[in-house]
Design a protein around this motif. Structure first.
Motif, PDB file in Angstrom:
ATOM      1  N   PHE A  28       0.674  -0.903  -0.099  1.00 46.73           N
ATOM      2  CA  PHE A  28       0.375   0.395   0.112  1.00 46.73           C
ATOM      3  C   PHE A  28       1.307   1.207  -0.163  1.00 46.73           C
ATOM      4  CE2 PHE A  28      -2.501   3.621   2.466  1.00 46.73           C
ATOM      5  CZ  PHE A  28      -3.082   3.886   1.781  1.00 46.73           C
ATOM      6  N   THR A  29       0.760   1.915  -0.675  1.00 49.22           N
ATOM      7  CA  THR A  29       1.540   2.854  -1.050  1.00 49.22           C
ATOM      8  C   THR A  29       0.288   4.253  -1.196  1.00 49.22           C
ATOM      9  OG1 THR A  29       1.794   2.918  -3.727  1.00 49.22           O
ATOM     10  CG2 THR A  29       3.751   1.773  -2.190  1.00 49.22           C
ATOM     11  N   VAL A  30       1.680   5.634  -0.688  1.00 49.16           N
ATOM     12  CA  VAL A  30       1.016   7.021  -0.923  1.00 49.16           C
ATOM     13  C   VAL A  30       1.985   7.731  -1.709  1.00 49.16           C
ATOM     14  CG1 VAL A  30      -0.193   9.173   0.453  1.00 49.16           C
ATOM     15  CG2 VAL A  30      -0.209   6.921   0.821  1.00 49.16           C
ATOM     16  N   ALA A  31       1.149   8.715  -2.583  1.00 49.78           N
ATOM     17  CA  ALA A  31       1.814   9.321  -3.451  1.00 49.78           C
ATOM     18  C   ALA A  31       2.491  10.800  -2.030  1.00 49.78           C
ATOM     19  CB  ALA A  31       1.462   9.802  -4.430  1.00 49.78           C
ATOM     20  N   VAL A  58      -3.035  11.963   2.455  1.00 48.22           N
ATOM     21  CA  VAL A  58      -3.732  10.592   3.706  1.00 48.22           C
ATOM     22  C   VAL A  58      -4.829  11.446   4.746  1.00 48.22           C
ATOM     23  CG1 VAL A  58      -3.912   8.969   5.361  1.00 48.22           C
ATOM     24  CG2 VAL A  58      -2.164   8.944   3.809  1.00 48.22           C
ATOM     25  N   PHE A  59      -3.724  12.525   5.014  1.00 52.22           N
ATOM     26  CA  PHE A  59      -4.750  13.068   6.033  1.00 52.22           C
ATOM     27  C   PHE A  59      -5.590  14.907   5.622  1.00 52.22           C
ATOM     28  CE2 PHE A  59      -0.269  12.120   7.491  1.00 52.22           C
ATOM     29  CZ  PHE A  59      -0.235  11.492   8.564  1.00 52.22           C
ATOM     30  N   GLY A  60      -4.827  15.071   4.352  1.00 52.84           N
ATOM     31  CA  GLY A  60      -5.882  15.765   3.216  1.00 52.84           C
ATOM     32  C   GLY A  60      -6.726  15.913   2.982  1.00 52.84           C
ATOM     33  N   GLY A  61      -6.490  14.396   2.168  1.00 44.66           N
ATOM     34  CA  GLY A  61      -7.311  13.694   1.380  1.00 44.66           C
ATOM     35  C   GLY A  61      -8.094  13.278   2.342  1.00 44.66           C
ATOM     36  N   GLY A  62      -8.066  12.461   3.991  1.00 47.64           N
ATOM     37  CA  GLY A  62      -9.251  11.736   4.627  1.00 47.64           C
ATOM     38  C   GLY A  62     -10.105  12.630   4.368  1.00 47.64           C
ATOM     39  N   LEU A  63      -9.613  13.767   5.309  1.00 48.86           N
ATOM     40  CA  LEU A  63     -10.133  14.879   5.459  1.00 48.86           C
ATOM     41  C   LEU A  63     -11.673  15.469   4.518  1.00 48.86           C
ATOM     42  CD1 LEU A  63      -8.022  16.808   7.752  1.00 48.86           C
ATOM     43  CD2 LEU A  63      -9.735  15.588   9.017  1.00 48.86           C
ATOM     44  N   LEU A  64     -10.789  15.134   3.544  1.00 45.78           N
ATOM     45  CA  LEU A  64     -11.776  16.080   2.169  1.00 45.78           C
ATOM     46  C   LEU A  64     -12.797  14.873   1.425  1.00 45.78           C
ATOM     47  CD1 LEU A  64      -9.415  17.649   0.131  1.00 45.78           C
ATOM     48  CD2 LEU A  64     -11.385  18.687   1.068  1.00 45.78           C
ATOM     49  N   SER A  65     -11.924  13.584   2.341  1.00 46.26           N
ATOM     50  CA  SER A  65     -13.389  12.267   1.095  1.00 46.26           C
ATOM     51  C   SER A  65     -14.412  12.053   2.241  1.00 46.26           C
ATOM     52  CB  SER A  65     -12.191  11.291   1.013  1.00 46.26           C
ATOM     53  OG  SER A  65     -11.244  10.909   0.349  1.00 46.26           O
ATOM     54  N   LEU A  66     -13.678  12.326   3.987  1.00 43.74           N
ATOM     55  CA  LEU A  66     -15.389  12.501   4.898  1.00 43.74           C
ATOM     56  C   LEU A  66     -16.343  13.115   3.769  1.00 43.74           C
ATOM     57  CD1 LEU A  66     -13.350  13.410   8.424  1.00 43.74           C
ATOM     58  CD2 LEU A  66     -14.892  11.361   7.225  1.00 43.74           C
ATOM     59  N   LEU A  67     -16.061  14.424   3.861  1.00 46.27           N
ATOM     60  CA  LEU A  67     -17.382  15.191   2.181  1.00 46.27           C
ATOM     61  C   LEU A  67     -18.261  14.504   2.135  1.00 46.27           C
ATOM     62  CD1 LEU A  67     -15.500  18.463   1.458  1.00 46.27           C
ATOM     63  CD2 LEU A  67     -17.168  17.842   3.508  1.00 46.27           C
ATOM     64  N   THR A  68     -17.231  13.439   0.642  1.00 49.77           N
ATOM     65  CA  THR A  68     -18.377  13.319   0.133  1.00 49.77           C
ATOM     66  C   THR A  68     -18.574  11.400   0.513  1.00 49.77           C
ATOM     67  OG1 THR A  68     -15.890  12.921  -1.729  1.00 49.77           O
ATOM     68  CG2 THR A  68     -18.041  11.312  -1.912  1.00 49.77           C
ATOM     69  N   VAL A  69     -18.447  11.483   1.684  1.00 47.65           N
ATOM     70  CA  VAL A  69     -19.485   9.973   2.929  1.00 47.65           C
ATOM     71  C   VAL A  69     -19.753  10.537   3.347  1.00 47.65           C
ATOM     72  CG1 VAL A  69     -19.549   8.918   4.583  1.00 47.65           C
ATOM     73  CG2 VAL A  69     -16.918   8.300   3.229  1.00 47.65           C
ATOM     74  N   LEU A  70     -20.482  11.879   3.527  1.00 45.80           N
ATOM     75  CA  LEU A  70     -21.523  12.399   4.456  1.00 45.80           C
ATOM     76  C   LEU A  70     -22.595  12.414   3.686  1.00 45.80           C
ATOM     77  CD1 LEU A  70     -19.792  15.300   6.300  1.00 45.80           C
ATOM     78  CD2 LEU A  70     -21.228  13.723   7.395  1.00 45.80           C
ATOM     79  N   TYR A  71     -21.893  13.005   1.870  1.00 45.53           N
ATOM     80  CA  TYR A  71     -22.987  13.346   0.961  1.00 45.53           C
ATOM     81  C   TYR A  71     -24.082  12.426   0.548  1.00 45.53           C
ATOM     82  CZ  TYR A  71     -24.248  15.548  -4.153  1.00 45.53           C
ATOM     83  OH  TYR A  71     -25.678  14.987  -5.089  1.00 45.53           O
ATOM     84  N   PHE A  72     -23.106  10.886   0.279  1.00 50.70           N
ATOM     85  CA  PHE A  72     -24.049  10.358  -0.239  1.00 50.70           C
ATOM     86  C   PHE A  72     -24.783   9.348   1.477  1.00 50.70           C
ATOM     87  CE2 PHE A  72     -20.649   9.983  -3.632  1.00 50.70           C
ATOM     88  CZ  PHE A  72     -21.647   9.996  -4.630  1.00 50.70           C
TER      89      PHE A  72
END
Length: 204
Positions: free
Chosen positions: A145-148, A154-168
């Motif tokens: 498992f690799t991260v760019a 991970v930290f920034g993208g993870g927080l932003l991905s929570l917006l998508t989870v909340l939306y759906f």
């Protein structure tokens, strides 16, 4: 004083435009961010002395947008891209802003190759793991498992991905509530006694 009813076109745009803005903010922005600094899942497998590699580069952590299978794997190397410095002439001290470094694990096949994004801080370790697997004839499987970029990916993208989870999550909740109300209506439950009816009426 009576008000003129809105036309179907105006009602259509009144519904579509807010939905489009919400989709762009809650889904489009996180997806674009995590596509720029993605995560990758790479799996090496050995069968009868033949090594294959399957890699998936994902946005929003789970949606593959670039993937490849190298069969057989002929070799491993890496590529490092140093960040560039941009100078602002308007600043008195002429200090520059440096972009993030980038690193990739290159998996080579007989005719094709595939680049896997890896954090520059981890590229040496990841390459050593992959090369050790190729050399070890007894090893049958290696998952990476690799991260760019850990900070932005991970930290920034993870927080932003929570917006998508909340939306759906809100959409699924709304649909589920409609189904429950439809079942209650079919069973003859009065509107004021239906699930969440008081909260919905109070919010109007």
């Amino acid at each position: 004083m009576s008000t003129k009813p809105s036309s179907p076109i105006s009602r259509f745009f009144a519904f579509v435009i807010p939905q489009f803005i919400a989709l762009l903010f809650f889904v489009g922005f996180p997806a674009g961010w995590t596509a720029a600094v993605p995560v990758a899942y790479t799996k090496f497998e050995r069968h009868d002395g033949r090594v294959t590699a399957t890699s998936r580069v994902c946005l929003l952590f789970v949606i593959p947008y670039r993937q490849a299978t190298i069969d057989p794997v002929a070799g491993i190397d890496d590529r490092f891209v140093g960040g560039t410095t941009t100078y602002d002439r308007n600043r008195r001290n002429h200090s520059g802003t440096k972009s993030e470094d980038q690193a990739y694990l290159n998996i080579h096949g007989a005719e094709t190759s595939f680049e896997v994004p890896v954090s520059p801080a981890n590229i040496k370790t990841v390459r050593e793991q992959a090369e050790a697997f190729l050399k070890d004839e007894s090893a049958t499987e290696l998952s990476l498992f690799t991260v760019a970029n850990w900070k932005f990916g991970v930290f920034g993208g993870g927080l932003l991905s929570l917006l998508t989870v909340l939306y759906f999550g809100a959409i699924i909740f709304g649909l589920l509530l409609k189904v429950i109300h439809a079942i209650q209506r079919a069973c003859g439950v009065p509107p004021e006694r239906r699930l969440w009816a008081k909260q919905i009426i109070a919010g109007k």
